[in-house]
Design a protein around this motif. Sequence first.
Motif, PDB file in Angstrom:
ATOM      1  N   ILE A  79      12.370  14.283   0.182  1.00  0.00           N
ATOM      2  CA  ILE A  79      13.479  13.868   1.046  1.00  0.00           C
ATOM      3  C   ILE A  79      12.952  13.353   2.382  1.00  0.00           C
ATOM      4  CG2 ILE A  79      15.476  14.728   2.345  1.00  0.00           C
ATOM      5  CD1 ILE A  79      15.996  16.611  -0.082  1.00  0.00           C
ATOM      6  N   ALA A  80      11.970  14.046   2.941  1.00  0.00           N
ATOM      7  CA  ALA A  80      11.385  13.607   4.220  1.00  0.00           C
ATOM      8  C   ALA A  80      10.740  12.232   4.075  1.00  0.00           C
ATOM      9  CB  ALA A  80      10.361  14.630   4.703  1.00  0.00           C
ATOM     10  N   TRP A  81       9.988  12.021   2.999  1.00  0.00           N
ATOM     11  CA  TRP A  81       9.359  10.717   2.772  1.00  0.00           C
ATOM     12  C   TRP A  81      10.415   9.635   2.602  1.00  0.00           C
ATOM     13  CZ3 TRP A  81       4.310  10.290  -0.469  1.00  0.00           C
ATOM     14  CH2 TRP A  81       3.328  11.134   0.084  1.00  0.00           C
ATOM     15  N   PHE A  82      11.454   9.937   1.828  1.00  0.00           N
ATOM     16  CA  PHE A  82      12.523   8.962   1.606  1.00  0.00           C
ATOM     17  C   PHE A  82      13.173   8.571   2.929  1.00  0.00           C
ATOM     18  CE2 PHE A  82      17.045   8.084   1.086  1.00  0.00           C
ATOM     19  CZ  PHE A  82      16.998   6.983   0.253  1.00  0.00           C
ATOM     20  N   ASN A  83      13.507   9.571   3.756  1.00  0.00           N
ATOM     21  CA  ASN A  83      14.155   9.283   5.040  1.00  0.00           C
ATOM     22  C   ASN A  83      13.252   8.492   5.976  1.00  0.00           C
ATOM     23  OD1 ASN A  83      16.590  10.486   4.362  1.00  0.00           O
ATOM     24  ND2 ASN A  83      15.933  12.496   5.078  1.00  0.00           N
ATOM     25  N   ALA A  84      11.966   8.816   5.991  1.00  0.00           N
ATOM     26  CA  ALA A  84      11.019   8.075   6.844  1.00  0.00           C
ATOM     27  C   ALA A  84      10.914   6.617   6.391  1.00  0.00           C
ATOM     28  CB  ALA A  84       9.651   8.742   6.815  1.00  0.00           C
ATOM     29  N   LYS A  85      10.846   6.411   5.081  1.00  0.00           N
ATOM     30  CA  LYS A  85      10.759   5.041   4.558  1.00  0.00           C
ATOM     31  C   LYS A  85      12.057   4.275   4.813  1.00  0.00           C
ATOM     32  CE  LYS A  85       9.032   4.928   0.490  1.00  0.00           C
ATOM     33  NZ  LYS A  85       8.764   4.833  -0.941  1.00  0.00           N
ATOM     34  N   LYS A  86      13.180   4.935   4.633  1.00  0.00           N
ATOM     35  CA  LYS A  86      14.484   4.311   4.877  1.00  0.00           C
ATOM     36  C   LYS A  86      14.599   3.877   6.339  1.00  0.00           C
ATOM     37  CE  LYS A  86      19.365   5.535   4.683  1.00  0.00           C
ATOM     38  NZ  LYS A  86      20.308   6.622   4.370  1.00  0.00           N
ATOM     39  N   PHE A  87      14.179   4.736   7.263  1.00  0.00           N
ATOM     40  CA  PHE A  87      14.223   4.395   8.687  1.00  0.00           C
ATOM     41  C   PHE A  87      13.336   3.182   8.975  1.00  0.00           C
ATOM     42  CE2 PHE A  87      12.562   4.682  12.998  1.00  0.00           C
ATOM     43  CZ  PHE A  87      13.742   4.687  13.725  1.00  0.00           C
ATOM     44  N   SER A  88      12.119   3.179   8.427  1.00  0.00           N
ATOM     45  CA  SER A  88      11.203   2.058   8.659  1.00  0.00           C
ATOM     46  C   SER A  88      11.777   0.757   8.129  1.00  0.00           C
ATOM     47  CB  SER A  88       9.852   2.332   7.995  1.00  0.00           C
ATOM     48  OG  SER A  88       9.228   3.426   8.616  1.00  0.00           O
ATOM     49  N   ARG A 131       0.835  -1.208   0.000  1.00  0.00           N
ATOM     50  CA  ARG A 131       0.000   0.000   0.000  1.00  0.00           C
ATOM     51  C   ARG A 131       0.873   1.262   0.000  1.00  0.00           C
ATOM     52  NH1 ARG A 131      -2.546   2.242   4.893  1.00  0.00           N
ATOM     53  NH2 ARG A 131      -3.631   4.082   4.198  1.00  0.00           N
ATOM     54  N   LEU A 132       1.940   1.247   0.798  1.00  0.00           N
ATOM     55  CA  LEU A 132       2.861   2.379   0.847  1.00  0.00           C
ATOM     56  C   LEU A 132       3.488   2.632  -0.521  1.00  0.00           C
ATOM     57  CD1 LEU A 132       4.403   4.527   2.474  1.00  0.00           C
ATOM     58  CD2 LEU A 132       6.082   2.750   3.025  1.00  0.00           C
ATOM     59  N   TRP A 133       3.875   1.565  -1.202  1.00  0.00           N
ATOM     60  CA  TRP A 133       4.459   1.697  -2.536  1.00  0.00           C
ATOM     61  C   TRP A 133       3.453   2.330  -3.495  1.00  0.00           C
ATOM     62  CZ3 TRP A 133       3.282  -0.107  -7.388  1.00  0.00           C
ATOM     63  CH2 TRP A 133       4.268   0.067  -8.359  1.00  0.00           C
ATOM     64  N   LYS A 134       2.200   1.870  -3.446  1.00  0.00           N
ATOM     65  CA  LYS A 134       1.178   2.419  -4.338  1.00  0.00           C
ATOM     66  C   LYS A 134       0.901   3.889  -4.052  1.00  0.00           C
ATOM     67  CE  LYS A 134      -1.109  -1.966  -5.225  1.00  0.00           C
ATOM     68  NZ  LYS A 134      -2.243  -2.828  -4.936  1.00  0.00           N
ATOM     69  N   VAL A 135       0.788   4.232  -2.764  1.00  0.00           N
ATOM     70  CA  VAL A 135       0.538   5.636  -2.404  1.00  0.00           C
ATOM     71  C   VAL A 135       1.707   6.509  -2.835  1.00  0.00           C
ATOM     72  CG1 VAL A 135       0.295   7.219  -0.444  1.00  0.00           C
ATOM     73  CG2 VAL A 135      -1.045   5.118  -0.513  1.00  0.00           C
ATOM     74  N   THR A 136       2.920   6.025  -2.622  1.00  0.00           N
ATOM     75  CA  THR A 136       4.099   6.786  -3.026  1.00  0.00           C
ATOM     76  C   THR A 136       4.122   6.990  -4.535  1.00  0.00           C
ATOM     77  OG1 THR A 136       5.344   5.886  -1.160  1.00  0.00           O
ATOM     78  CG2 THR A 136       6.623   6.862  -2.949  1.00  0.00           C
ATOM     79  N   ALA A 137       3.853   5.931  -5.285  1.00  0.00           N
ATOM     80  CA  ALA A 137       3.861   6.038  -6.747  1.00  0.00           C
ATOM     81  C   ALA A 137       2.808   7.018  -7.251  1.00  0.00           C
ATOM     82  CB  ALA A 137       3.641   4.661  -7.368  1.00  0.00           C
TER      83      ALA A 137
END
Length: 147
Positions: free
Chosen positions: A98-107, A80-86
Amino acid sequence: MKITYKTSDADMHASTNTALSRVDAARVLSPRRKSSSAVSVEQLAVEQLEHFGVDPASSYGEALLSASEALYEVQADMDRLWKVTAETIEGLDRTDRIAWFNAKKFSLSRLRRFSIPCRIPSVRLIRSWICRMSLFRPRDRTPSSIM
């Protein structure tokens, strides 16, 4: 007092489709992904235990069932996260990207930590089997058949 909820057929159809799409996303992890008839994450987890011959009533089976359900849920959430991001990434400014990327990277780094405690006992067990079977010498790790 009985509470009734007003839902349209479209709402019920949408919620059913959402539940099925979550199961479809989670099914990717199933050992029976091509033959599974599960319609819920719980059923996928039970099928997994059956596939490997683990009794769900045992203490190991209960722990594995709970962990498997959680992993299937995480897979569905990641899909779901991948679809919303796309769907939304193009509309974000650079700072939000950048904020989204860092949040996803941390998760994702937190997800990696789940696998570490699971692997350590298995590695120790395999090493003890290898040493007991005398395939490798404990000190130099070279096959004894070569020596």
